[in-house]
Motif scaffolding. Structure first.
Motif, PDB file in Angstrom:
ATOM      1  N   MET A   2       0.827  -1.194   0.000  1.00  0.00           N
ATOM      2  CA  MET A   2       0.000   0.000   0.000  1.00  0.00           C
ATOM      3  C   MET A   2       0.872   1.259   0.000  1.00  0.00           C
ATOM      4  O   MET A   2       1.935   1.292   0.599  1.00  0.00           O
ATOM      5  CB  MET A   2      -0.877   0.026   1.250  1.00  0.00           C
ATOM      6  N   MET A   6      -3.018   5.310   1.237  1.00  0.00           N
ATOM      7  CA  MET A   6      -3.880   4.169   1.554  1.00  0.00           C
ATOM      8  C   MET A   6      -3.741   3.778   3.029  1.00  0.00           C
ATOM      9  O   MET A   6      -4.729   3.485   3.695  1.00  0.00           O
ATOM     10  CB  MET A   6      -3.528   2.977   0.670  1.00  0.00           C
ATOM     11  N   THR A 154      -2.177  -6.399   1.612  1.00  0.00           N
ATOM     12  CA  THR A 154      -2.097  -4.966   1.336  1.00  0.00           C
ATOM     13  C   THR A 154      -0.982  -4.257   2.100  1.00  0.00           C
ATOM     14  O   THR A 154      -0.430  -3.274   1.622  1.00  0.00           O
ATOM     15  CB  THR A 154      -3.436  -4.271   1.630  1.00  0.00           C
ATOM     16  N   GLU A 315      -7.466  -5.309  -6.907  1.00  0.00           N
ATOM     17  CA  GLU A 315      -6.608  -4.883  -8.014  1.00  0.00           C
ATOM     18  C   GLU A 315      -7.230  -3.733  -8.800  1.00  0.00           C
ATOM     19  O   GLU A 315      -6.539  -2.765  -9.167  1.00  0.00           O
ATOM     20  CB  GLU A 315      -6.322  -6.065  -8.949  1.00  0.00           C
ATOM     21  N   SER A 317      -9.338  -1.510  -7.716  1.00  0.00           N
ATOM     22  CA  SER A 317      -9.291  -0.317  -6.866  1.00  0.00           C
ATOM     23  C   SER A 317      -7.920   0.341  -6.922  1.00  0.00           C
ATOM     24  O   SER A 317      -7.799   1.576  -7.037  1.00  0.00           O
ATOM     25  CB  SER A 317      -9.621  -0.676  -5.410  1.00  0.00           C
ATOM     26  N   MET A 318      -6.866  -0.466  -6.866  1.00  0.00           N
ATOM     27  CA  MET A 318      -5.510   0.071  -6.820  1.00  0.00           C
ATOM     28  C   MET A 318      -5.041   0.579  -8.187  1.00  0.00           C
ATOM     29  O   MET A 318      -4.233   1.503  -8.276  1.00  0.00           O
ATOM     30  CB  MET A 318      -4.546  -0.988  -6.270  1.00  0.00           C
ATOM     31  N   PRO A 323      -4.731   7.121  -5.019  1.00  0.00           N
ATOM     32  CA  PRO A 323      -4.446   6.336  -3.813  1.00  0.00           C
ATOM     33  C   PRO A 323      -5.362   6.656  -2.622  1.00  0.00           C
ATOM     34  O   PRO A 323      -5.680   5.765  -1.828  1.00  0.00           O
ATOM     35  CB  PRO A 323      -2.991   6.694  -3.496  1.00  0.00           C
ATOM     36  N   ALA A 326      -8.572   4.932  -3.450  1.00  0.00           N
ATOM     37  CA  ALA A 326      -8.325   3.481  -3.357  1.00  0.00           C
ATOM     38  C   ALA A 326      -8.303   3.035  -1.907  1.00  0.00           C
ATOM     39  O   ALA A 326      -8.820   1.958  -1.557  1.00  0.00           O
ATOM     40  CB  ALA A 326      -7.001   3.127  -4.037  1.00  0.00           C
TER      41      ALA A 326
END
Length: 493
Positions: A2, A6, A154, A315, A317-318, A323, A326
């Motif tokens: 992350m 995040m 994460t 995946e 979302s990222m 960020p 996400a």
């Protein structure tokens, strides 16, 4: 790994849940408040809390992953869940709210069964409390595993560290604030989940150039992805739809109905909850379905989802969001895990405290004592669940469908018939509970006809209730008069 935004988002979210727990602590004055929030929940909190406590990490990981791997045919389970949830709200919710109050203001399902059937032997109380403890400890362990997997993947933590990090926040706010904390945090978590599941598929479609292009890409990958009946026969469809039967017997969902401020609240709560549920399930299916197209067009970033389809939401979302956004979207997975785990911890705590400790050991225990025993039991059950989850190879997650079937067959027909049929007897309830549980256990071992064990369990339990009740004496006049009075109150506008 992350990024810093995040991580900050995750930490702020977790601290926010703990703050809600502290606020709920100040509003918790007695054991009734700790276990059922003093029966004070309004329609919005009742609706969203019931939804969030139902939908665990499966909603954002399991269902999108299944659709991503197999296509739209995996959505039959969502259809069954929607039908089952609606019937539960329509037939059980309002009646259970009235009947539990009419029967000695029962705070738990075992407490309600004991009062409803005047069970002086307390067999119903003991058996139902033990069923709750057995299945919910497994459930809690599965929630802790899901939370640990999220933190592990994460944050790049070791599994052991992730296990404690994932469970800690949930244990803290449940321990401190009890039912009110769980219900208020569920409301926030349900809002976060629906935001994530509506926004993500919309952004995927925009990234792919529109709905027509997206659908064409999915079809080009495999036309069977669009086939609702892909690889399924009638038994398979019935088994998937049969998941909906489980709703009638899930203690953590039924507790939300019991905690509503009145049965009049239930009608508007039903509309809110069903709208939320349909949108969330549709969003989860859409994430997996449109994820097929996105990763087909972007094979260079598809490595993680090919390795594990359940990562499709994570995946997307990222890859597609800023960020900070996400981080909010990934917090929705933690929200789904925490909302279900907290409810299950509280139901286990109430089963031990109200149905075993108070009923058999300390009948005259003070309210303060019961609240602190309840808190201690939250901690105890959580520690046992963490110990069960310590070995990720235990495949605890695979037992969730077993536990759902166990509750659905053992409690579902008993709860449904108890609020619908005045002729039902104590022996009928006992027979239904035992037949339902035994059928699920036996059917699971032999897997006859490849039929999901909840379906025969529910049918045989219902038959056992009717046959045994009709063979015995009619319930006492006191039982029947309470039933009639409760039904009359339920029908008041």
């Amino acid at each position: 790994m992350m990024s810093t935004p995040m991580v900050v988002t995750f930490v702020v979210y977790i601290l926010g849940m703990i703050v809600i727990g502290l606020v709920a602590y100040r509003a918790t004055n007695n054991f009734d408040d700790y276990i059922l929030g003093g029966r004070s929940l309004g329609s919005v909190v009742t609706a969203l809390s019931a939804g969030a406590s139902d939908m665990s990490g499966w909603l954002l990981m399991g269902l999108p992953g299944a659709v991503f791997l197999s296509g739209i045919s995996e959505s039959w389970i969502a259809i069954g869940l929607i039908a089952g949830a609606y019937l539960n709200w329509k037939l059980v919710a309002g009646r259970l709210r009235v009947h539990t109050e009419a029967n000695d203001n029962a705070l738990t399902l075992p407490d309600y069964f004991t009062s409803r059937f005047e069970d002086k032997s307390k067999l119903l109380r003991v058996i139902s409390a033990l069923v709750i403890l057995l299945f919910f400890t497994i459930y809690c362990a599965s929630g802790i595993v899901a939370g640990a997997r999220l933190f592990e993947s994460t944050f790049g933590m070791s599994y052991e560290s992730a296990l404690w990090a994932g469970a800690a926040a949930t244990i803290i706010y449940t321990f401190i604030g009890g039912f009110l904390a769980v219900s208020w945090t569920d409301t926030v978590q349900a809002s976060l989940m629906i935001f994530a599941l509506i926004l993500t598929p919309v952004v995927v479609i925009l990234a792919l150039g529109g709905i027509d292009t997206t659908m064409m890409t999915v079809a080009m990958q495999n036309p069977a992805n669009l086939d609702m009946f892909k690889g399924l026969n009638l038994i398979a469809i019935i088994s998937l739809m049969g998941w909906g039967l489980g709703y009638f017997g899930q203690p953590h969902i039924l507790a939300r109905f019991m905690a509503a401020d009145s049965h009049h609240t239930i009608r508007s709560a039903r509309r809110i909850s069903m709208t939320w549920m349909i949108l969330c399930l549709a969003g989860a299916v859409a994430v997996g379905f449109f994820g097929i197209a996105y990763f087909a067009n972007n094979p260079d970033v598809a490595g993680n989802v090919k390795e594990n389809g359940e990562r499709v939401f994570i995946e997307l979302s990222m890859l597609l969001f800023n960020p900070w956004i996400a981080g909010i979207l990934l917090s929705a997975i933690l929200a789904a895990v925490m909302s279900t785990l907290s409810c299950q911890l509280l139901v286990c705590s109430s089963a031990i405290t109200e149905d075993l400790y108070k009923a058999f050991l300390r009948k005259n225990a003070s309210q303060r004592e019961l609240v602190w025993v309840g808190r201690a039991m939250v901690l105890l059950v959580a520690l046992i669940a963490i110990a069960m989850a310590a070995n990720p190879e235990n495949r605890v997650l695979g037992l969730v469908s077993y536990a759902w079937a166990g509750f659905g067959a053992a409690f579902g027909p008993v709860v449904l018939m108890s609020v619908m049929w005045s002729r039902m007897t104590r022996n009928g309830a006992l027979a239904g509970m035992l037949v339902g549980a035994v059928t699920v256990i036996v059917w699971k071992q032999y897997a006859w006809f490849s039929l999901y064990e909840i379906i025969p369990g529910f049918i045989f339990a219902t038959l056992a209730i009717v046959v045994v009740s009709l063979m015995g004496r009619e319930p006492s006049k006191a039982i029947q008069s309470r039933f009639v009075a409760a039904e009359a109150e339920y029908r008041t506008v």
